[in-house]
Design a protein around this motif. Structure first.
Motif, PDB file in Angstrom:
ATOM      1  N   GLU A   1       0.850  -1.189   0.000  1.00 37.36           N
ATOM      2  CA  GLU A   1       0.000   0.000   0.000  1.00 37.36           C
ATOM      3  C   GLU A   1       0.889   1.244   0.000  1.00 37.36           C
ATOM      4  OE1 GLU A   1      -3.608  -0.181   0.132  1.00 37.36           O
ATOM      5  OE2 GLU A   1      -3.302   1.907  -0.438  1.00 37.36           O
ATOM      6  N   TRP A   2       0.664   2.122  -0.943  1.00 38.25           N
ATOM      7  CA  TRP A   2       1.462   3.352  -1.006  1.00 38.25           C
ATOM      8  C   TRP A   2       0.988   4.346   0.046  1.00 38.25           C
ATOM      9  CZ3 TRP A   2       3.424   5.693  -6.158  1.00 38.25           C
ATOM     10  CH2 TRP A   2       4.067   4.718  -6.908  1.00 38.25           C
ATOM     11  N   THR A   3       1.932   5.183   0.480  1.00 34.68           N
ATOM     12  CA  THR A   3       1.585   6.236   1.440  1.00 34.68           C
ATOM     13  C   THR A   3       2.099   7.581   0.934  1.00 34.68           C
ATOM     14  OG1 THR A   3       3.608   5.760   2.652  1.00 34.68           O
ATOM     15  CG2 THR A   3       1.597   4.682   3.426  1.00 34.68           C
TER      16      THR A   3
ATOM     17  N   ASP B   1       5.461   7.892  -0.606  1.00 33.64           N
ATOM     18  CA  ASP B   1       5.586   7.313  -1.950  1.00 33.64           C
ATOM     19  C   ASP B   1       5.061   8.289  -3.001  1.00 33.64           C
ATOM     20  OD1 ASP B   1       6.467   4.483  -1.481  1.00 33.64           O
ATOM     21  OD2 ASP B   1       4.644   4.436  -0.283  1.00 33.64           O
TER      22      ASP B   1
ATOM     23  N   HIS C   1      -0.856  -6.775  -6.847  1.00 36.19           N
ATOM     24  CA  HIS C   1       0.320  -6.189  -6.200  1.00 36.19           C
ATOM     25  C   HIS C   1       1.116  -7.264  -5.441  1.00 36.19           C
ATOM     26  CE1 HIS C   1      -1.634  -6.423  -2.333  1.00 36.19           C
ATOM     27  NE2 HIS C   1      -2.671  -5.756  -2.799  1.00 36.19           N
TER      28      HIS C   1
ATOM     29  N   ARG D   1       9.657  -0.713  -6.063  1.00 36.08           N
ATOM     30  CA  ARG D   1       9.444   0.105  -4.866  1.00 36.08           C
ATOM     31  C   ARG D   1      10.005  -0.563  -3.615  1.00 36.08           C
ATOM     32  NH1 ARG D   1       5.110  -0.350  -1.271  1.00 36.08           N
ATOM     33  NH2 ARG D   1       4.890   1.394   0.165  1.00 36.08           N
TER      34      ARG D   1
END
Lengths: 546, 546
Positions: free
Chosen positions: A82-84, A87, B79, B113
């Motif tokens: 999960e991006w935050t 990011d 993902h 990432r």
């Protein structure tokens, strides 16, 4: 002036919007916050996406609904993919810094599966809602028979100790404690002491400490562009505040609780259980409510004063010219409204938040001091921040919309039929009473600016008509006259859930680029014979088949 | 016999359930598959969770709905934090091996990432739907003006070359090609050639190759416990099959398409657009349909023969005693039913799949040869597999239910009100015609055993009453008499979406352990005074406050 482009993202925990004087209904003055509102846009219909601390914050930090990030309650992690905020702001080299509370726990198992060392830079950021720099302090350090709630001794405790205050846990013993008539130190959790001052002077309060840290941090960042999330624990309980704030509002005329006897007549089963909680009972007692509220208001006044100090520092450094300022809260506090305390349900007292955004750029000159009543969301902030630092919002992940068009007086097309707020009450004792499993203790609220509809598996829905019942006293969830409205609200919720951004690993570019590509790579289903194939799709002669 | 505990998980691509003779309606015989059905349980109401190849498979491999894993279409990744079959079976040291098709692409950005090297073992597994071992071949290697569809030259091509067949792409030139009357090699994509034999003998077909690979792999795995996903590309198009299979069913009485003129009178807008596709037109022409179907049936017969060879090998090695066998498909094929071709919509011809499970253990003796008409799902397989290898299903992630109680003749409590199947048609040309964005070209089908309801943002729903209209000819989505049914189906879909397993980073143990813990770590909201606190929650005297 440098070419910095900063964002000061201020959150106050459990702050009601109607306690800020710029919102027009407050019994206290908050001139420093008001000054930012006068330079920016004040949003009156801003809503959180989760109705408790953790799920709401996770939506602020991921830009996505609770349904999508899955951190459904306090201290529950979202997964490592999960991006935050950090990011999202990485491409612009913005330094993303945290000071204060996040209420997030790391996804330890997720890191282990992907062989990520929790002590590496990557692991540390993943362990703290994406924030790599700054100081994490959730501001809750009580002790009970099972020991301390927080495993981390906050730097704040060490700082207080250096000032000469004895004891191992200054948070509990000094900052959130009072002395009773007999000189005995009493925990600030017990609300009967709310009229007494904290055992520390205001300049040693948590609020002052975090403000100091903000000033130091901004100075340290020097010429870098930054996004500082200054996340105050206050005015969250314990309701204890230093002198003179503890007595500023004692004896003044306080606003009455928004409640009606009608609400207790035949309440929805979930609402009924929340009304039975201890905190609801305390705040439903007007005498007790009036005893405690001055401390809450004092904490807000203290915050405003400290913010004044911070804003002055920005001005002295010339940073007011290139720093956007966002002021908001993770949710409100019922404080006796609707016979409830704290949060968790979906009345405006709980989920409608203050939101003020000041953009110093000339493009925002036309909207300074204006008020916006669009339906806006916590999840709108990350796309707004991305645009503020010159990036394009990643709408294949982000579920909000940038508010920059509003700030710049341009057309705002949110395509938003409803705003949604969710809660998972599975870990609360009410779940047991209501015979819920760990998976179906869920509520999803949809508000379209007219009706507020709450879906809850296993129960009838709740429905409020805010146009005709702005105080939300009459639940129409079982009213036969509103079947059509309920159908339409259900349909809007289904549309919402079907269009959430679950296809996270496919960027808009990937989506667009591939259209029709496979058809020009020899995928030819549905053709009867060779002569039907258009020239652009013909099999090359080199392929050896015709 | 060793103490191996194996699972042979066979998938055939685009196989209709009614083409297997054990299902009672087939015009062809499939004795080898029938033999497994006679030793196991045959499910008649098994449904996929995605109506195209990629999204359906992603649900098989993750045990979760499309809404949850987000791989909404072919070749779109989920993902890197999404668990797959290999993750779930890891605790039992089961070797998870793939032979054949997955139709999944890696989440390259997600690996980048998290600094995961795509060429590391971790990266390789993440790049292929979690499968680290085996041979990945999506079985689609055509060429067009933009080059080859697949970037990978399959090992199959090299093998065919070794057998003396010239050319760079045996898949296209030999396996999926025919020779016309003039001796010219013709692509098998063109369905007018479906009556001609493939250019390779059956023992060199893709189906034979993958069966060989399965036999070799099983031998190589020796005494290890394994879960082998044998994922045949066939009977998926191109509809070309080797002699003698190409002519086995030419001239026989073929079943008529399930279609009615009523369906074309006032169709739902989405259905109308799908009826206009080239493949729908070909298969709506009875003459063309009858020309192509014998090849499709021949491919199935060839699969059954090859499976017979594989099952014989298992028996010869004594592995039939400790190998569970699962036979299924990723979806069906309209083949002219409802005036459609291929898949994507939600009629039973497309989403109802064959599912046969044989468990060799004595616990399953009571159910051998039985038929189960419970609503079951593709996502039920991973929990079933976990139980077959002695693990406990991880229901905080998995959205299906183990079918082992059915196999073992025990009470099956699925708590399932509906089964759900989804599709994202955003990348199909119909999305443009229907004025859809990349985000709202979605359909969600709910079936409760009586009604089939399809929600699609921007359109009226579709509704079919399968009790009274088992052929699904009458769309009641706009019928005023069914408003109440539609309300109830909406409610069931909302319940479903609210109870999906989004809280993935919280195990059931974490959930249960923490209940009330914070309350015994000093979190005391809602207390008026010290004397209200129960003994179990009292602040320890060492804390310095009282």
């Amino acid at each position: 002036m440098s070419d910095q482009n900063n964002i000061l993202f201020i959150m106050m925990d459990q702050l009601r919007w109607d306690c800020l004087s710029c919102y027009g209904r407050s019994v206290i003055d908050t001139p420093n916050i008001d000054r930012i509102a006068a330079k920016g846009v004040r949003f009156t219909n801003a809503y959180v996406q989760g109705s408790s601390c953790g799920n709401s914050r996770a939506s602020f930090y991921t830009g996505r609904h609770v349904r999508s990030h899955g951190a459904t309650w306090n201290d529950w992690p979202f997964h490592v993919a999960e991006w935050t905020l950090a990011d999202y702001l990485k491409p612009s080299d913005t330094e993303v810094v945290l000071l204060g509370k996040t209420h997030m726990k790391p996804d330890a198992e997720g890191m282990k599966r992907l062989h990520i060392d929790p002590l590496s830079a990557q692991g540390k950021a993943l362990s703290n809602a994406g924030f790599l720099q700054g100081e994490h302090d959730d501001g809750l350090h009580p002790e009970g028979p099972l020991g301390r709630y927080s495993k981390i001794d906050p730097k704040y405790n060490q700082w207080i100790k250096k000032q000469g205050y004895e004891g191992g846990n200054a948070w509990l013993q000094w900052a959130n404690a009072v002395e009773d008539e007999a000189g005995v130190a009493r925990s600030g959790f017990f609300m009967k002491h709310a009229h007494l001052p904290a055992r520390l002077p205001s300049e040693l309060s948590e609020t002052a400490y975090m403000t100091n840290r903000a000033i130091e941090t901004i100075d340290e960042l020097a010429d870098k562009s930054w996004c500082l999330h200054l996340s105050y624990i206050k005015p969250h309980w314990p309701f204890v505040v230093s002198a003179p704030y503890h007595e500023l509002y004692q004896g003044i005329d306080l606003p009455e609780a928004i409640k009606s006897e009608k609400e207790r007549e035949d309440p929805h089963p979930i609402y009924r259980e929340f009304m039975k909680l201890g905190v609801a009972k305390v705040f439903s007692d007007d005498r007790k409510r009036q005893h405690v509220m001055p401390a809450y208001l004092g904490l807000i006044k203290q915050l405003d004063d400290e913010l004044g100090r911070l804003f002055k520092h920005l001005e002295e450094k010339g940073l007011d010219k290139n720093t956007s300022i966002v002021i908001t809260a993770d949710h409100g506090d019922y404080f006796g409204d609707h016979w409830l305390g704290e949060k968790d349900l979906f009345h405006d007292s709980s989920i409608n938040i203050p939101l003020i955004i000041h953009d110093p750029s000339p493009a925002a000159d036309a909207t300074r001091g204006t008020v916006c009543d669009e339906l806006t969301c916590a999840i709108d902030l990350i796309p707004t921040f991305m645009e503020l630092v010159g990036q394009t919002p990643l709408y294949h992940r982000l579920e909000g919309r940038s508010l920059l068009p509003i700030l710049h007086n341009k057309d705002f097309q949110s395509e938003r039929e409803i705003i949604v707020c969710e809660d998972d009450y599975g870990r609360l004792p009410v779940a047991k009473t209501l015979k819920r499993t760990p998976y179906n203790a869920r509520m999803t609220m949809a508000y379209d600016g007219h009706y507020k509809f709450v879906h809850a598996p296993g129960f009838d829905p709740m429905l409020f008509d805010l146009k005709n019942d702005p105080q939300e006293f009459v639940d129409l969830g079982r009213d036969p006259g509103y079947a059509q409205v309920r159908y339409q609200m259900q349909e809007k919720l289904l549309d919402w859930s079907a269009t959430l951004r679950n296809r996270v690993a496919v960027s808009e570019q990937m989506f667009a680029e591939g259209v029709g590509k496979s058809l020009r790579q020899g995928i030819l289903p549905g053709f009867w014979s060779e002569d039907e194939v258009p020239e652009t799709r013909k099999i090359p002669t080199s392929a050896g088949v015709f």
